[in-house]
Design an enzyme around this catalytic site. Structure first.
Site, PDB file in Angstrom:
ATOM      1  N   HIS A  79       0.848  -1.359  -0.047  1.00  0.00           N
ATOM      2  CA  HIS A  79      -0.166   0.134   0.168  1.00  0.00           C
ATOM      3  C   HIS A  79       0.868   1.368   0.060  1.00  0.00           C
ATOM      4  O   HIS A  79       1.769   1.284   0.766  1.00  0.00           O
ATOM      5  CB  HIS A  79      -0.939  -0.143   1.384  1.00  0.00           C
ATOM      6  CG  HIS A  79      -1.934   1.310   1.332  1.00  0.00           C
ATOM      7  ND1 HIS A  79      -2.946   1.320   0.266  1.00  0.00           N
ATOM      8  CD2 HIS A  79      -1.601   2.461   1.902  1.00  0.00           C
ATOM      9  CE1 HIS A  79      -3.363   2.622   0.905  1.00  0.00           C
ATOM     10  NE2 HIS A  79      -2.760   3.344   1.623  1.00  0.00           N
ATOM     11  N   ASP A 136     -15.593   2.601   6.907  1.00  0.00           N
ATOM     12  CA  ASP A 136     -14.361   3.437   6.447  1.00  0.00           C
ATOM     13  C   ASP A 136     -14.863   4.380   5.501  1.00  0.00           C
ATOM     14  O   ASP A 136     -14.593   5.234   5.378  1.00  0.00           O
ATOM     15  CB  ASP A 136     -12.977   2.744   6.127  1.00  0.00           C
ATOM     16  CG  ASP A 136     -12.186   3.700   5.424  1.00  0.00           C
ATOM     17  OD1 ASP A 136     -11.719   4.672   6.209  1.00  0.00           O
ATOM     18  OD2 ASP A 136     -11.718   3.536   4.285  1.00  0.00           O
ATOM     19  N   ARG A 175     -15.037  12.663   7.115  1.00  0.00           N
ATOM     20  CA  ARG A 175     -13.700  13.351   7.591  1.00  0.00           C
ATOM     21  C   ARG A 175     -13.060  14.300   6.507  1.00  0.00           C
ATOM     22  O   ARG A 175     -12.747  15.563   6.715  1.00  0.00           O
ATOM     23  CB  ARG A 175     -12.402  12.217   7.635  1.00  0.00           C
ATOM     24  CG  ARG A 175     -12.544  11.610   8.911  1.00  0.00           C
ATOM     25  CD  ARG A 175     -11.673  10.213   8.853  1.00  0.00           C
ATOM     26  NE  ARG A 175     -10.358  10.699   9.036  1.00  0.00           N
ATOM     27  CZ  ARG A 175      -9.377   9.815   8.071  1.00  0.00           C
ATOM     28  NH1 ARG A 175      -9.727   8.747   7.208  1.00  0.00           N
ATOM     29  NH2 ARG A 175      -8.169  10.128   7.971  1.00  0.00           N
ATOM     30  N   SER A 219      -7.893   3.693   8.881  1.00  0.00           N
ATOM     31  CA  SER A 219      -8.692   3.725   7.455  1.00  0.00           C
ATOM     32  C   SER A 219      -7.966   2.925   6.568  1.00  0.00           C
ATOM     33  O   SER A 219      -8.325   1.916   5.926  1.00  0.00           O
ATOM     34  CB  SER A 219      -8.638   5.279   7.080  1.00  0.00           C
ATOM     35  OG  SER A 219      -9.098   5.373   5.639  1.00  0.00           O
ATOM     36  N   LYS A 271      -8.810  -1.569   5.604  1.00  0.00           N
ATOM     37  CA  LYS A 271      -9.081  -2.089   4.005  1.00  0.00           C
ATOM     38  C   LYS A 271      -8.050  -3.208   3.880  1.00  0.00           C
ATOM     39  O   LYS A 271      -8.537  -3.989   3.316  1.00  0.00           O
ATOM     40  CB  LYS A 271      -9.091  -0.744   3.312  1.00  0.00           C
ATOM     41  CG  LYS A 271     -10.294   0.185   3.243  1.00  0.00           C
ATOM     42  CD  LYS A 271     -10.072   1.225   2.232  1.00  0.00           C
ATOM     43  CE  LYS A 271      -9.090   2.188   2.936  1.00  0.00           C
ATOM     44  NZ  LYS A 271      -9.256   3.609   2.418  1.00  0.00           N
TER      45      LYS A 271
HETATM   46  N1  URA Z   1      -5.951   6.874   2.575  1.00  0.00           N
HETATM   47  C1  URA Z   1      -6.842   6.129   3.004  1.00  0.00           C
HETATM   48  O1  URA Z   1      -7.431   5.198   2.715  1.00  0.00           O
HETATM   49  N2  URA Z   1      -7.461   6.726   4.285  1.00  0.00           N
HETATM   50  C2  URA Z   1      -6.956   7.880   4.686  1.00  0.00           C
HETATM   51  O2  URA Z   1      -7.315   8.159   5.748  1.00  0.00           O
HETATM   52  C3  URA Z   1      -5.802   8.589   4.336  1.00  0.00           C
HETATM   53  C4  URA Z   1      -5.371   8.041   2.970  1.00  0.00           C
END
Ligand code: URA
Length: 438
Positions: free
Chosen positions: A82, A161, A168, A183, A187
């Site tokens: 990621h 999320d 947010r 967050s 995932k």
């Molecule tokens: N990417 C995400 O998936 N969540 C965040 O809070 C920031 C970057």
């Protein structure tokens, strides 16, 4: 228990219990807790932070708010990467097929562009027909057949999320380390992987502007991943200039194809091989990084990595012929060279300005509901340390309308700074973050 009691407790700087965190996330997912209370909670976290234990519980609660991808039928080790995102970051397109060649399955759930940073899904969708809305069955079948798949987050993957991120975004609570950790990790942990390598970028073209913030984010994500039973490593990498020589969707696909053929720019290859190398180490496919890089390069040289990419594209509905013949990919109406007004060495290439120019051209979204223009962007970007004469080309703007073209030309020209003395190219990989005690 009432949501307001939990908000008050966090507002006053106290640590929340597991029961309280799960109550909030479950209630919010089921729409029993309204946005206004969740927004107040997010703001309390923004100001008061969270302990590491709270962060791990929040991640787990958000991950369990939806389905977990069932990858149990895949018998290979499963790993993913990621990136926190940057300008010209097309690493995933090269990494997924390359890792698949090494006997590691890559179930990659990716995102779209966020702010000025591009998104893997937008890049891949510039390949005619490529689908990023696979069902879980199609996702697992694709991995079974070619070892990797890159698709989008379905409504069932970490829905808490999805809701909280949107909230947010409009309540000034995005740049909170506990909320970012939960967050991203909720995932990734739902993907059914054994190992995860993180590319935490810092600098002008990244989400985290300083190396210190990037380091704190990386440490927390690594430790949360370890708590959840995963093998974890993070790299801190610089994003003070764009990665590679292109930014923009189809242009980045073309550069990725070149990288898979062994002709990628040095910085893109360095970051990709380092990230892939750590994935091989975590999956026990190599005993040191040198051996890992040798294995990876052999799969590029043999042509297998490119073949895997083509296979994945075909299995996801894309036209594999467009990988062999890039004239089938979208191409902008105008290619406008931007020339240097000075002679000397390039001292800076402002990634943020390049990213903004790409948004102006239409490569990213001004509003969430906007469509992206796959063809536009910039290519041939010179790098810090390159020597130029007045009048030399600094980059090429690819545009589909004259107004955005001239704005992007002016903006990208301003992105460059020059020095009379030679300039060293900056360190790209700054630190490797491993779990505490490893
Ligand atoms: N990417 C995400 O998936 N969540 C965040 O809070 C920031 C970057």
């Amino acid at each position: 228990m009432l949501p307001q009691w939990i908000i008050e407790k966090k507002r006053d700087g106290n640590a929340l219990t597991e029961e309280e965190i799960r109550f909030l996330i479950e209630g919010y997912t089921k729409e029993e807790i309204p946005d206004y209370q969740m927004a107040a909670f997010a703001m309390a976290v923004y100001f008061k932070g969270m302990t590491f234990e709270e962060m791990a519980i929040l991640t787990d609660a958000m991950m369990r708010s939806g389905d977990l991808v069932d990858t149990s039928s895949i018998k290979l080790p499963k790993a993913d990467k990621h990136s926190t995102g940057g300008i010209g970051d097309k690493v995933s397109l090269v990494l997924a097929p390359l890792i698949a060649c090494c006997g590691i399955a890559v179930p990659m759930v990716s995102g779209r562009g966020l702010g000025i940073t591009g998104g893997t899904l937008d890049k891949l969708e510039s390949i005619p027909g490529y689908r990023t809305d696979l069902s879980e069955r199609e996702f697992v079948d694709t991995i079974d057949k070619c070892g990797c798949s890159i698709t989008g987050q379905t409504g069932q993957l970490a829905p808490a999320d999805k809701k909280l991120y949107a909230l947010r975004d409009v309540t000034g609570t995005v740049p909170s380390i506990p909320l970012i950790v939960a967050s991203i990790m909720s995932k990734k942990m739902a993907e059914g992987i054994d190992s995860l390598v993180l590319d935490v970028k810092w600098g002008k073209g990244a989400f985290m502007q300083t190396m210190e913030d990037a380091r704190e984010l990386a440490h927390n994500m690594v430790e949360v991943g370890v708590c959840m039973g995963k093998n974890m490593t993070a790299l801190l990498t610089g994003m003070n200039q764009p990665l590679g020589r292109t930014a923009g969707n189809a242009l980045e696909v073309i550069e990725s194809i070149e990288a898979l053929k062994g002709n990628g720019p040095a910085d893109l290859m360095q970051v990709t091989l380092e990230l892939c190398g750590h994935m091989l180490l975590l999956s026990k496919k190599a005993s040191d990084i040198k051996e890992a890089k040798g294995i990876l390069l052999s799969h590029i040289e043999s042509g297998e990595a490119l073949e895997r990419f083509k296979q994945m594209v075909g299995l996801q509905g894309g036209d594999p012929a467009s990988i062999d013949d890039i004239s089938k990919l979208p191409r902008a109406a105008t290619q406008e060279p931007v020339s240097s007004s000075e002679s000397g060495y390039i001292a800076a290439v402002d990634a943020e300005k390049i990213g903004r120019a790409c948004i102006l051209l239409g490569a990213g979204r001004k509003r969430t509901e906007d469509a992206v223009d796959f063809a536009v962007g910039v290519s041939d970007i010179l790098k810090i340390g390159d020597k130029v004469q007045r009048g030399d080309k600094l980059l090429t703007v690819h545009a589909n309308d004259p107004a955005s073209c001239s704005e992007a030309v002016a903006m990208t020209r301003e992105a460059f700074a020059f020095s009379e003395a030679p300039v060293e190219s900056p360190e790209l990989i700054n630190e490797i973050v491993t779990p505490k005690g490893s």
